[in-house]
Structure formats: structure tokens, C-alpha cells
Design a protein around this motif. Structure first.
Motif, PDB file in Angstrom:
ATOM      1  N   UNK A  41     -41.433  30.966 -48.418  1.00 34.85           N
ATOM      2  CA  UNK A  41     -41.404  30.843 -49.875  1.00 34.85           C
ATOM      3  C   UNK A  41     -41.789  32.190 -50.479  1.00 34.85           C
ATOM      4  N   UNK A  42     -40.951  32.691 -51.379  1.00 35.13           N
ATOM      5  CA  UNK A  42     -41.132  34.049 -51.875  1.00 35.13           C
ATOM      6  C   UNK A  42     -40.967  34.110 -53.384  1.00 35.13           C
ATOM      7  N   UNK A  43     -41.785  34.928 -54.008  1.00 35.47           N
ATOM      8  CA  UNK A  43     -41.694  35.158 -55.445  1.00 35.47           C
ATOM      9  C   UNK A  43     -40.368  35.834 -55.788  1.00 35.47           C
ATOM     10  N   UNK A  44     -39.796  35.464 -56.921  1.00 35.19           N
ATOM     11  CA  UNK A  44     -38.508  36.017 -57.352  1.00 35.19           C
ATOM     12  C   UNK A  44     -38.526  37.536 -57.505  1.00 35.19           C
ATOM     13  N   UNK A  45     -39.701  38.108 -57.787  1.00 33.06           N
ATOM     14  CA  UNK A  45     -39.775  39.545 -58.016  1.00 33.06           C
ATOM     15  C   UNK A  45     -40.275  40.315 -56.796  1.00 33.06           C
ATOM     16  N   UNK A  46     -40.293  39.672 -55.648  1.00 31.44           N
ATOM     17  CA  UNK A  46     -40.719  40.373 -54.435  1.00 31.44           C
ATOM     18  C   UNK A  46     -39.879  41.608 -54.152  1.00 31.44           C
ATOM     19  N   UNK A  47     -40.486  42.546 -53.463  1.00 32.93           N
ATOM     20  CA  UNK A  47     -39.792  43.765 -53.051  1.00 32.93           C
ATOM     21  C   UNK A  47     -38.627  43.432 -52.117  1.00 32.93           C
ATOM     22  N   UNK A  48     -37.612  44.279 -52.145  1.00 34.87           N
ATOM     23  CA  UNK A  48     -36.420  44.060 -51.322  1.00 34.87           C
ATOM     24  C   UNK A  48     -36.746  43.939 -49.839  1.00 34.87           C
ATOM     25  N   UNK A  49     -37.747  44.663 -49.372  1.00 33.45           N
ATOM     26  CA  UNK A  49     -38.080  44.607 -47.948  1.00 33.45           C
ATOM     27  C   UNK A  49     -38.599  43.234 -47.549  1.00 33.45           C
ATOM     28  N   UNK A  50     -39.319  42.568 -48.443  1.00 38.14           N
ATOM     29  CA  UNK A  50     -39.753  41.206 -48.174  1.00 38.14           C
ATOM     30  C   UNK A  50     -38.564  40.252 -48.148  1.00 38.14           C
ATOM     31  N   UNK A  51     -37.665  40.398 -49.099  1.00 37.99           N
ATOM     32  CA  UNK A  51     -36.494  39.529 -49.144  1.00 37.99           C
ATOM     33  C   UNK A  51     -35.634  39.699 -47.893  1.00 37.99           C
ATOM     34  N   UNK A  52     -35.428  40.938 -47.479  1.00 37.80           N
ATOM     35  CA  UNK A  52     -34.625  41.188 -46.288  1.00 37.80           C
ATOM     36  C   UNK A  52     -35.262  40.562 -45.052  1.00 37.80           C
ATOM     37  N   UNK A 103     -36.759  29.966 -49.603  1.00 36.38           N
ATOM     38  CA  UNK A 103     -36.836  29.402 -50.950  1.00 36.38           C
ATOM     39  C   UNK A 103     -37.595  30.375 -51.848  1.00 36.38           C
ATOM     40  N   UNK A 104     -37.012  30.707 -53.003  1.00 35.40           N
ATOM     41  CA  UNK A 104     -37.637  31.622 -53.956  1.00 35.40           C
ATOM     42  C   UNK A 104     -38.114  30.847 -55.177  1.00 35.40           C
ATOM     43  N   UNK A 105     -39.325  31.146 -55.613  1.00 38.76           N
ATOM     44  CA  UNK A 105     -39.863  30.474 -56.795  1.00 38.76           C
ATOM     45  C   UNK A 105     -39.971  31.453 -57.951  1.00 38.76           C
ATOM     46  N   UNK A 106     -39.933  30.918 -59.165  1.00 36.48           N
ATOM     47  CA  UNK A 106     -40.020  31.761 -60.355  1.00 36.48           C
ATOM     48  C   UNK A 106     -41.301  32.592 -60.315  1.00 36.48           C
ATOM     49  N   UNK A 155     -46.645  26.102 -60.060  1.00 36.82           N
ATOM     50  CA  UNK A 155     -46.205  24.711 -60.107  1.00 36.82           C
ATOM     51  C   UNK A 155     -44.905  24.533 -59.323  1.00 36.82           C
ATOM     52  N   UNK A 156     -43.952  25.441 -59.526  1.00 32.60           N
ATOM     53  CA  UNK A 156     -42.706  25.341 -58.775  1.00 32.60           C
ATOM     54  C   UNK A 156     -42.942  25.578 -57.295  1.00 32.60           C
ATOM     55  N   UNK A 157     -43.809  26.535 -56.968  1.00 33.71           N
ATOM     56  CA  UNK A 157     -44.120  26.783 -55.564  1.00 33.71           C
ATOM     57  C   UNK A 157     -44.689  25.535 -54.908  1.00 33.71           C
ATOM     58  N   UNK A 158     -45.609  24.864 -55.584  1.00 31.59           N
ATOM     59  CA  UNK A 158     -46.201  23.660 -54.989  1.00 31.59           C
ATOM     60  C   UNK A 158     -45.146  22.573 -54.789  1.00 31.59           C
ATOM     61  N   UNK A 159     -44.228  22.438 -55.717  1.00 33.93           N
ATOM     62  CA  UNK A 159     -43.157  21.460 -55.552  1.00 33.93           C
ATOM     63  C   UNK A 159     -42.325  21.765 -54.312  1.00 33.93           C
ATOM     64  N   UNK A 160     -42.050  23.042 -54.091  1.00 34.72           N
ATOM     65  CA  UNK A 160     -41.271  23.439 -52.917  1.00 34.72           C
ATOM     66  C   UNK A 160     -42.046  23.188 -51.636  1.00 34.72           C
TER      67      UNK A 160
END
Length: 384
Positions: A126-137, A147-150, A155-160
Motif C-alpha cells: 500500500x503506497x501513498x499517491x505522492x510517493x517517489x518514483x523509486x518506491x512505485x517502481x 494499491x495506492x491511497x490518496x 481512512x482510505x488506507x485503513x479501508x484497503x
């Protein structure tokens, strides 16, 4: 992409004001630089404490090269793990209050190592939408459900987290977001990680050396625990290069045995480990650097708010000014450049569409006169 399509693709980048090119720096990293033959006051570097060209780091690296040579020569697991590497890892772990640490050639390699070693098919990250590209990769390469959360939306993270059937779960966030300068709610994130039996992985590239008496965001917010994994880069506030992961001894042992970006690469030059040790001593012994940095952050925000520049919520050395359109951001950066200030324009895809910006970064090495001159120049540049 076929070779005949490259020209059209590059032309499209230029038309979208997204074309990038490198600029040749002809001096050591500092606030006063010569770039392509011209002198500038730079507000573009992540050298937050002004250590990248510090004499003590230079001397430490020089002495280490005389003793250990230049190259690492082999991977850490073959014949490239020098005593100075071990000393630096132990010092980094102690500095961050963790059991053990592991050096990496870059933050990119560290992020790949941790995430791909801990999660895979059947797991979830689970990753924040604004994470650095290296984390996303790294999340994508892990083959786990991604799964990316806003941004900072707990609250959205907990739902996921509550809805995933995955046995192994990992939450990955930046502690300080590199383009906005705001911070993750780390304590609340750890509470969620504990509640849902997840790992919490923190990329503190822009907090290490600056926050928590220099020891980083996790220390400042009092985080601890077996499932907490801390990563920071060494090419920003520390002024050197590479990165490290600090965690439990068990987790570090797992990375040594499974992390492909650690196992299958040559060790960093041992001289860099010596420079890291010198940097840690300066961070501990010279708190005035962080104090001066915070004073500059406060003064910059005060000065820009007086003329209604659109500031974001950031107490860090990263102070972005949202412009909007790519061409407008490039124009303002060019106007500052003409007046002798090097301030980068950041455009998509690095930032979301419609949020092109100037990314001002401050250093303890900036003088009060340089800061006041920048403020005056920005006010003039915004005049109709």
C-alpha cells in the motif's frame, strides 16, 4: 519504441514543454555555482546542511582512498565488504536508534531491495499517491498487489488494509514528500501497521539530517518496533552518496540474503563510507546547521507570503511554488536565471498535470544576503 519514432516523440515532448536536458556544473556543489560558464546563486540542491563540499568530508575520503584504494572491486558478499563499510553501517544504525543497517549504492536500489524482498505474488503493498518514483517502481517489480491511497488519507488506507486477503502486507511512504515538502503522519501510519499486522517502510530521503536532531523523521516522531523499516539517502543532507536501510538485525540479515539489488552489485567505494562517518560527526556536533536552515525556511515563507505567493504546507527545506502551466513555470525560472538565480522548474510527469512549479530548496550554506536577494528578485519577476 522504433528508432524512427524517436524524433517525433522528442518533438512532442518539446511541444508540451516537457523536454529535459542536463546543465554542466563547473564548480563543486555549493550555493554559489558556475553552470555552463555563468555564475548563479543556486536554490536547487538537496545539500540541505551544506556538507557536500565540506573539508572534513573531503579529507576523510582522501585518507580512505590512500588506505583502501578507489573501487570496491566486488560485491559485499564476495570480497567487497571493507572494514570501513562495517564501521559506517554500525554508526548509521546507532545514529538512527536501530539494531543494524545496510549500505546501498542509491535510494533507488534500497527501495527495490526492501520491497521486492518482503512482498511478492499473493501479498499486498500500500503506497501513498505522492510517493517517489523509486518506491512505485519497487512496488510494481515486487509483483504483489499494488494499491495506492490518496495522499495522507488514513481512512482510505485503513479501508484497503481491512479488505485485503493478503497474508503479508507492507505500507510504503515517503516521510517528507520531495515535490511538496509536506510530511506523512508517521505515528498514525505505524498504528495502522500494528493494527493490521503490516510492515511500515519509511523513505526518509529528505528528512534524514534535517529532522529529529538530524536523526530523521522516525526518531523525531518516536517510532520503533520490529516491523518498522527505515531508509534514508546519503546524497542529500549527509552530503555524500548512496543510501542505507536501518531495521532489526533479523530484517537486515534477510536483505543480505535475498535483496537482488544488494547481492548482485559491486560495493560502494570504501572512501564514501569514510565520508559518511565524517558527515555523521558533523551532524551531531554542529546543530547550528539545522538551526540556520530552519531560520531560512521561516524567512523565505514570511517573505513570499507578504506578496501572496502560493505556498504549500511545508516546514522543510523544500518550498515549492505552484505555477500551474508548464510554460509559465519555465518562463519564471528563466527570468530568475537571467537575474543570477538557479531555481528549477518542475513539470509533469514528476508532478501531477496542472501543478508545474518552482521547487526552491534551502541550505544551511545560504547566507542571509542571498536569501533576501532571491526574495527581491522573485517579487520583481512577478510584477506585471
Amino acid at each position: 519504441m522504433r528508432s524512427q519514432d524517436l524524433s517525433a516523440a522528442l518533438l512532442e515532448l518539446q511541444q508540451q514543454h516537457r523536454f529535459r536536458q542536463r546543465h554542466i556544473v563547473e564548480t563543486p556543489q555549493s550555493c554559489a555555482m558556475i553552470i555552463e560558464g555563468k555564475r548563479y546563486i543556486a536554490f536547487a540542491s538537496n545539500d540541505y546542511l551544506g556538507l557536500a563540499n565540506h573539508p572534513q568530508l573531503i579529507e576523510a575520503a582522501r585518507e580512505a582512498m590512500l588506505r583502501w584504494g578507489v573501487g570496491g572491486g566486488a560485491s559485499h558478499l564476495v570480497a567487497g565488504h571493507f572494514a570501513i563499510h562495517q564501521e559506517a553501517e554500525e554508526a548509521l544504525a546507532a545514529f538512527c536508534g536501530r539494531e543494524a543497517a545496510l549500505l546501498f549504492s542509491s535510494g533507488y536500489a534500497a527501495n527495490q531491495a526492501v520491497i521486492t524482498s518482503l512482498v511478492g505474488r499473493g501479498d499486498a503493498v500500500f503506497a501513498d499517491k505522492l510517493n517517489h518514483a523509486s518506491l512505485n517502481d519497487a512496488c510494481l517489480l515486487s509483483r504483489a498487489t499494488f494499491r495506492r491511497f490518496r495522499h495522507n488519507d488514513l481512512q482510505q488506507l485503513e479501508q484497503l488494509l481491512a479488505s485485503t486477503p493478503a497474508r503479508t502486507r507492507l505500507i510504503a511512504v515517503d516521510a517528507v514528500y520531495s515535490m511538496d515538502g509536506d510530511e506523512a503522519p508517521l505515528k498514525k501510519l505505524q498504528d495502522l501497521a500494528d493494527k493490521y499486522d503490516a510492515w511500515l517502510y519509511i523513505d526518509d530521503a529528505h528528512g534524514f539530517g534535517v529532522l529529529g536532531d538530524g536523526r530523521g523523521s522516525a526518531v523525531e516522531q518516536g517510532l520503533h518496533g520490529e516491523r518498522l523499516i527505515y531508509m534514508a539517502t546519503l546524497g542529500k543532507a549527509a552530503g555524500v552518496a548512496g543510501a542505507f536501510v536501518a531495521a532489526s538485525s533479523q530484517l537486515i540479515a534477510w536483505l543480505v540474503n535475498t535483496a537482488r539489488s544488494y547481492i548482485f552489485t559491486t560495493a560502494q567505494p570504501p572512501a564514501l563510507a569514510a565520508a559518511v562517518l565524517a558527515s555523521l560527526r558533523l551532524m551531531a556536533d554542529e546543530p547550528w546547521r539545522r538551526h540556520r536552515l530552519q531560520q531560512s525556511v521561516s524567512r523565505l515563507r514570511e517573505g513570499l507570503s507578504e506578496v501572496n505567493f502560493p505556498l504549500m504546507a511545508s516546514r522543510t527545506p523544500i518550498q515549492p511554488i505552484i505555477i500551474g502551466r508548464n510554460e509559465q513555470a519555465l518562463l519564471l525560472a528563466a527570468q530568475l536565471k537571467e537575474r543570477g538565480f538557479w531555481v528549477p522548474a518542475i513539470r509533469p510527469p514528476t508532478v501531477p498535470e496542472g501543478t508545474a512549479r518552482l521547487r526552491l530548496t534551502l541550505s544551511a550554506a545560504h547566507t542571509q544576503d542571498q536569501l533576501e536577494a532571491l526574495l527581491d528578485c522573485m517579487v520583481q519577476a512577478m510584477q506585471p
